[in-house]
Design a protein around this motif. Structure first.
Motif, PDB file in Angstrom:
ATOM      1  N   LYS A  62     -23.135 -33.350   2.392  1.00 17.32           N
ATOM      2  CA  LYS A  62     -22.412 -33.099   4.272  1.00 17.32           C
ATOM      3  C   LYS A  62     -22.226 -31.940   4.205  1.00 17.32           C
ATOM      4  O   LYS A  62     -21.700 -31.506   3.535  1.00 17.32           O
ATOM      5  N   ILE A  63     -22.139 -31.361   5.638  1.00 22.41           N
ATOM      6  CA  ILE A  63     -22.392 -30.393   5.750  1.00 22.41           C
ATOM      7  C   ILE A  63     -21.188 -30.780   7.039  1.00 22.41           C
ATOM      8  O   ILE A  63     -20.748 -30.900   7.643  1.00 22.41           O
ATOM      9  N   ILE A  64     -20.397 -29.391   6.838  1.00 23.18           N
ATOM     10  CA  ILE A  64     -18.994 -29.181   8.275  1.00 23.18           C
ATOM     11  C   ILE A  64     -18.633 -27.410   8.007  1.00 23.18           C
ATOM     12  O   ILE A  64     -19.872 -26.710   7.759  1.00 23.18           O
ATOM     13  N   ASP A  65     -18.018 -27.676   8.697  1.00 22.33           N
ATOM     14  CA  ASP A  65     -17.426 -26.378   9.366  1.00 22.33           C
ATOM     15  C   ASP A  65     -16.353 -26.339   8.909  1.00 22.33           C
ATOM     16  O   ASP A  65     -14.779 -26.825   9.244  1.00 22.33           O
ATOM     17  N   GLY A  66     -16.111 -24.866   7.886  1.00 20.72           N
ATOM     18  CA  GLY A  66     -15.018 -24.604   6.910  1.00 20.72           C
ATOM     19  C   GLY A  66     -14.909 -23.978   6.283  1.00 20.72           C
ATOM     20  O   GLY A  66     -15.806 -22.591   6.346  1.00 20.72           O
ATOM     21  N   TYR A  67     -14.194 -24.106   5.062  1.00 19.27           N
ATOM     22  CA  TYR A  67     -13.907 -22.405   4.671  1.00 19.27           C
ATOM     23  C   TYR A  67     -13.510 -23.231   2.971  1.00 19.27           C
ATOM     24  O   TYR A  67     -13.162 -24.280   2.903  1.00 19.27           O
ATOM     25  N   ILE A  68     -14.484 -22.290   1.506  1.00 16.64           N
ATOM     26  CA  ILE A  68     -14.662 -22.279   0.611  1.00 16.64           C
ATOM     27  C   ILE A  68     -13.273 -21.748  -0.157  1.00 16.64           C
ATOM     28  O   ILE A  68     -13.741 -19.757  -0.450  1.00 16.64           O
ATOM     29  N   LEU A  69     -12.192 -21.629  -1.224  1.00 16.19           N
ATOM     30  CA  LEU A  69     -10.967 -20.609  -1.586  1.00 16.19           C
ATOM     31  C   LEU A  69     -11.941 -20.664  -3.338  1.00 16.19           C
ATOM     32  O   LEU A  69     -11.851 -21.918  -3.416  1.00 16.19           O
ATOM     33  N   THR A  70     -12.089 -19.422  -3.749  1.00 21.64           N
ATOM     34  CA  THR A  70     -12.444 -20.127  -5.135  1.00 21.64           C
ATOM     35  C   THR A  70     -11.292 -18.617  -5.863  1.00 21.64           C
ATOM     36  O   THR A  70     -11.485 -17.920  -5.527  1.00 21.64           O
ATOM     37  N   LEU A  71     -10.781 -18.924  -7.181  1.00 17.39           N
ATOM     38  CA  LEU A  71     -10.239 -18.113  -7.846  1.00 17.39           C
ATOM     39  C   LEU A  71     -10.950 -17.828  -8.944  1.00 17.39           C
ATOM     40  O   LEU A  71     -11.554 -18.346 -10.062  1.00 17.39           O
ATOM     41  N   TRP A  72     -11.598 -16.164  -9.346  1.00 14.26           N
ATOM     42  CA  TRP A  72     -12.155 -15.648 -10.181  1.00 14.26           C
ATOM     43  C   TRP A  72     -11.224 -14.738 -11.318  1.00 14.26           C
ATOM     44  O   TRP A  72     -10.490 -14.143 -10.840  1.00 14.26           O
ATOM     45  N   ARG A  73     -11.977 -15.309 -12.637  1.00 16.93           N
ATOM     46  CA  ARG A  73     -11.181 -14.818 -13.396  1.00 16.93           C
ATOM     47  C   ARG A  73     -12.222 -13.149 -13.404  1.00 16.93           C
ATOM     48  O   ARG A  73     -13.907 -13.305 -14.125  1.00 16.93           O
ATOM     49  N   GLU A  77     -14.491  -4.272 -18.302  1.00 15.76           N
ATOM     50  CA  GLU A  77     -15.112  -3.571 -19.650  1.00 15.76           C
ATOM     51  C   GLU A  77     -16.131  -4.310 -20.033  1.00 15.76           C
ATOM     52  O   GLU A  77     -17.153  -2.909 -19.397  1.00 15.76           O
ATOM     53  N   ASN A  78     -16.245  -5.087 -19.340  1.00 20.39           N
ATOM     54  CA  ASN A  78     -17.944  -6.142 -19.690  1.00 20.39           C
ATOM     55  C   ASN A  78     -18.127  -6.152 -18.631  1.00 20.39           C
ATOM     56  O   ASN A  78     -19.172  -7.118 -18.932  1.00 20.39           O
ATOM     57  N   ARG A  79     -17.890  -6.380 -17.945  1.00 27.42           N
ATOM     58  CA  ARG A  79     -18.552  -6.577 -16.528  1.00 27.42           C
ATOM     59  C   ARG A  79     -18.622  -8.274 -16.599  1.00 27.42           C
ATOM     60  O   ARG A  79     -20.112  -8.469 -15.668  1.00 27.42           O
ATOM     61  N   LYS A  80     -17.935  -9.009 -16.824  1.00 28.07           N
ATOM     62  CA  LYS A  80     -18.078 -10.317 -16.475  1.00 28.07           C
ATOM     63  C   LYS A  80     -17.402 -10.882 -15.364  1.00 28.07           C
ATOM     64  O   LYS A  80     -15.881 -10.564 -15.409  1.00 28.07           O
ATOM     65  N   ALA A  81     -17.969 -12.073 -15.615  1.00 24.65           N
ATOM     66  CA  ALA A  81     -16.644 -12.694 -14.231  1.00 24.65           C
ATOM     67  C   ALA A  81     -16.680 -14.663 -14.385  1.00 24.65           C
ATOM     68  O   ALA A  81     -17.966 -15.126 -14.752  1.00 24.65           O
ATOM     69  N   GLU A 107     -15.309 -20.218 -18.094  1.00 26.23           N
ATOM     70  CA  GLU A 107     -16.958 -19.215 -18.685  1.00 26.23           C
ATOM     71  C   GLU A 107     -16.763 -18.203 -17.982  1.00 26.23           C
ATOM     72  O   GLU A 107     -16.693 -18.505 -16.803  1.00 26.23           O
ATOM     73  N   MET A 108     -17.138 -17.310 -19.140  1.00 25.32           N
ATOM     74  CA  MET A 108     -17.095 -15.784 -18.319  1.00 25.32           C
ATOM     75  C   MET A 108     -19.194 -15.248 -18.311  1.00 25.32           C
ATOM     76  O   MET A 108     -19.457 -15.350 -19.703  1.00 25.32           O
ATOM     77  N   ALA A 109     -19.304 -15.065 -17.483  1.00 24.26           N
ATOM     78  CA  ALA A 109     -21.058 -14.546 -17.703  1.00 24.26           C
ATOM     79  C   ALA A 109     -21.013 -13.312 -16.681  1.00 24.26           C
ATOM     80  O   ALA A 109     -20.271 -13.007 -15.848  1.00 24.26           O
ATOM     81  N   TYR A 110     -22.102 -12.526 -16.890  1.00 21.68           N
ATOM     82  CA  TYR A 110     -22.420 -11.313 -16.460  1.00 21.68           C
ATOM     83  C   TYR A 110     -22.806 -11.382 -15.118  1.00 21.68           C
ATOM     84  O   TYR A 110     -23.508 -12.756 -14.616  1.00 21.68           O
ATOM     85  N   ALA A 111     -22.288 -10.982 -14.230  1.00 15.77           N
ATOM     86  CA  ALA A 111     -22.703 -10.647 -12.999  1.00 15.77           C
ATOM     87  C   ALA A 111     -24.249 -10.626 -12.841  1.00 15.77           C
ATOM     88  O   ALA A 111     -25.134  -9.302 -13.798  1.00 15.77           O
ATOM     89  N   PRO A 113     -27.234  -8.849 -10.640  1.00 22.48           N
ATOM     90  CA  PRO A 113     -27.570  -7.873 -10.149  1.00 22.48           C
ATOM     91  C   PRO A 113     -27.568  -8.516  -8.441  1.00 22.48           C
ATOM     92  O   PRO A 113     -28.489  -9.588  -8.157  1.00 22.48           O
ATOM     93  N   GLU A 114     -26.988  -8.100  -7.763  1.00 21.74           N
ATOM     94  CA  GLU A 114     -27.854  -7.931  -6.152  1.00 21.74           C
ATOM     95  C   GLU A 114     -27.185  -9.643  -5.813  1.00 21.74           C
ATOM     96  O   GLU A 114     -27.894 -10.078  -4.996  1.00 21.74           O
ATOM     97  N   PHE A 115     -26.145 -10.141  -6.691  1.00 21.78           N
ATOM     98  CA  PHE A 115     -25.522 -11.612  -5.786  1.00 21.78           C
ATOM     99  C   PHE A 115     -24.461 -11.049  -5.853  1.00 21.78           C
ATOM    100  O   PHE A 115     -23.791 -10.278  -6.020  1.00 21.78           O
ATOM    101  N   VAL A 116     -23.661 -12.324  -5.500  1.00 20.12           N
ATOM    102  CA  VAL A 116     -22.052 -12.287  -4.588  1.00 20.12           C
ATOM    103  C   VAL A 116     -21.492 -11.891  -5.361  1.00 20.12           C
ATOM    104  O   VAL A 116     -20.624 -11.166  -5.602  1.00 20.12           O
ATOM    105  N   ALA A 117     -21.894 -12.802  -6.595  1.00 15.92           N
ATOM    106  CA  ALA A 117     -20.670 -12.055  -7.874  1.00 15.92           C
ATOM    107  C   ALA A 117     -20.726 -11.046  -8.164  1.00 15.92           C
ATOM    108  O   ALA A 117     -19.554  -9.956  -8.838  1.00 15.92           O
TER     109      ALA A 117
END
Length: 130
Positions: A62-73, A77-81, A107-111, A113-117
């Motif tokens: 389903k496609i809606i007009d809305g928004y997503i809230l995400t909480l990131w850790r 130092e290790n360039r992970k999210a 799960e922490m992962a390396y970001a 390059p050139e993506f939103v994370a």
């Protein structure tokens, strides 16, 4: 039509600004905002007119007009999210879906390059909006 898009962008910006959300960047379909939470977490708001999700009561997309809230850790130092929480809302602020993890078990992962994370990590770790 050409005047509608700037007016809509101004409305979205003023709504987000009034709640202390800071503009990060936008893609072809989404606008991203940032709000610090703790010393190693931050909320990211993604506003889109074409937010996709799978309702619990249906098997179809389903496609809606809305928004997503995400909480990131973030681990600067290790360039992970790592994603801690995810919540999907309609533009009227009704919650449609959510997902939550224990902050320390996410799960922490390396970001990539050139993506939103990578953009989120850069904003958080470079103190651009604190």
């Amino acid at each position: 039509m050409n005047r509608l898009l700037p007016a809509l962008s101004l409305f979205i910006f003023s709504f987000s600004y009034s709640q202390d959300w800071k503009y990060i960047f936008e893609s072809n379909t989404d606008i991203f905002y940032y709000k610090p939470d703790t010393e190693n977490t931050a909320w990211i708001k993604m506003i889109s007119g074409k937010t996709e999700y799978y309702p619990k009561t249906s098997t179809g997309l389903k496609i809606i007009d809305g928004y997503i809230l995400t909480l990131w850790r973030f681990d600067c130092e290790n360039r992970k999210a790592g994603l801690v929480q995810w919540k999907l809302y309609t533009k009227e602020d009704s919650i449609l879906a959510s997902l939550s993890h224990n902050q320390y078990l996410s799960e922490m992962a390396y970001a990539i390059p050139e993506f939103v994370a990578e953009g989120f990590l850069g904003v958080f770790c470079n103190n651009d909006y604190k």
